[in-house]
Design a protein around this motif. Structure first.
Motif, PDB file in Angstrom:
ATOM      1  N   MET A   1      -8.191   0.977   3.446  1.00  0.00           N
ATOM      2  CA  MET A   1      -6.671   1.094   2.858  1.00  0.00           C
ATOM      3  C   MET A   1      -6.900   1.406   1.305  1.00  0.00           C
ATOM      4  N   GLU A   2      -5.933   2.171   0.745  1.00  0.00           N
ATOM      5  CA  GLU A   2      -5.762   2.454  -0.501  1.00  0.00           C
ATOM      6  C   GLU A   2      -4.306   2.492  -1.018  1.00  0.00           C
ATOM      7  N   ASP A   3      -4.039   2.081  -2.081  1.00  0.00           N
ATOM      8  CA  ASP A   3      -2.582   2.125  -2.840  1.00  0.00           C
ATOM      9  C   ASP A   3      -1.987   3.821  -2.288  1.00  0.00           C
ATOM     10  N   TYR A   4      -0.468   3.508  -1.956  1.00  0.00           N
ATOM     11  CA  TYR A   4       0.106   4.954  -1.731  1.00  0.00           C
ATOM     12  C   TYR A   4       1.185   4.715  -2.916  1.00  0.00           C
ATOM     13  N   ASP A   5       1.692   5.940  -3.411  1.00  0.00           N
ATOM     14  CA  ASP A   5       2.822   6.263  -4.267  1.00  0.00           C
ATOM     15  C   ASP A   5       4.216   5.578  -3.587  1.00  0.00           C
ATOM     16  N   LEU A   6       4.965   4.608  -4.247  1.00  0.00           N
ATOM     17  CA  LEU A   6       6.017   4.040  -3.406  1.00  0.00           C
ATOM     18  C   LEU A   6       7.329   5.442  -3.595  1.00  0.00           C
ATOM     19  N   GLY A   7       7.181   6.126  -4.566  1.00  0.00           N
ATOM     20  CA  GLY A   7       7.915   7.285  -4.501  1.00  0.00           C
ATOM     21  C   GLY A   7       7.772   8.303  -3.333  1.00  0.00           C
ATOM     22  N   LYS A   8       6.574   8.243  -2.759  1.00  0.00           N
ATOM     23  CA  LYS A   8       6.571   9.104  -1.698  1.00  0.00           C
ATOM     24  C   LYS A   8       6.514   8.614  -0.499  1.00  0.00           C
ATOM     25  N   VAL A   9       7.053   7.238  -0.229  1.00  0.00           N
ATOM     26  CA  VAL A   9       6.889   6.595   1.069  1.00  0.00           C
ATOM     27  C   VAL A   9       7.852   7.231   2.068  1.00  0.00           C
TER      28      VAL A   9
END
Length: 182
Positions: A1-9
């Motif tokens: 897993m890797e971080d995902y931009d919260l603004g694009k959830v």
């Protein structure tokens, strides 16, 4: 897993399908494209939808408390996107996009002849409109066009790409908890 931009959830949980919402205020019908909606209850059938106060349709929906949700199919994808890229404040979208308004049975907003289904709705809860733009609608009449053979709808990915419905998988025999949905 890797971080995902919260603004694009939102792209990960986009609801489906893309729909067209008609309103009518002061005798002037309008259409907007919408993809942020959700089913909320079976009986009465409730639909939540988010419409921004910046959308021209917001004012009409808020004032009249009525709309129609038209469900277009893949043959209307480009037209549906184009409808969403202009404002009814500046354009008569029925004329501009060659769409046919039909009289609804219980609301003043028109049905869309080109959609395979239309759901007439009335606003039943505005408590979250000011904060979230969330209207709760009750479906008061629904229509389908038996002559409309294409039934595949399309879903927004949130980035200008879309997924078209495809293969259907029948798991009705496993739906034991909610048989009333069958």
């Amino acid at each position: 897993m890797e971080d995902y931009d919260l603004g694009k959830v939102f792209k990960l949980i986009e609801p489906g399908p893309v729909v067209l919402v008609t309103t009518s205020s002061n005798g002037r019908p309008n259409i907007m494209t919408m993809s942020w909606h959700m089913a909320m209850e079976f009986v009465p059938p409730l639909i939540g939808c988010i419409i921004s106060p910046e959308d021209y349709s917001f004012e009409a929906l808020y004032a009249t408390g009525e709309c129609v949700i038209g469900i277009p199919t893949v043959e209307m994808m480009k037209k549906t996107v184009d409808i969403g890229n202009c404002s009814g404040k500046d354009v008569d979208k029925f004329e501009e996009f060659g769409l046919t308004p039909l009289p609804a049975g219980k609301v003043k907003a028109p049905l869309l002849a080109e959609c395979f289904a239309n759901i007439e709705c009335r606003v039943v809860d505005r408590s979250m409109v000011d904060k979230y733009g969330l209207f709760v609608l009750e479906a008061v009449k629904a229509w389908t066009d038996p002559e409309h053979k294409e039934r595949r709808t399309f879903h927004a990915n949130g980035d200008g790409t879309f997924v078209v419905d495809g293969e259907s998988v029948d798991l009705k025999d496993r739906m034991v908890k909610f048989p009333e949905c069958l």
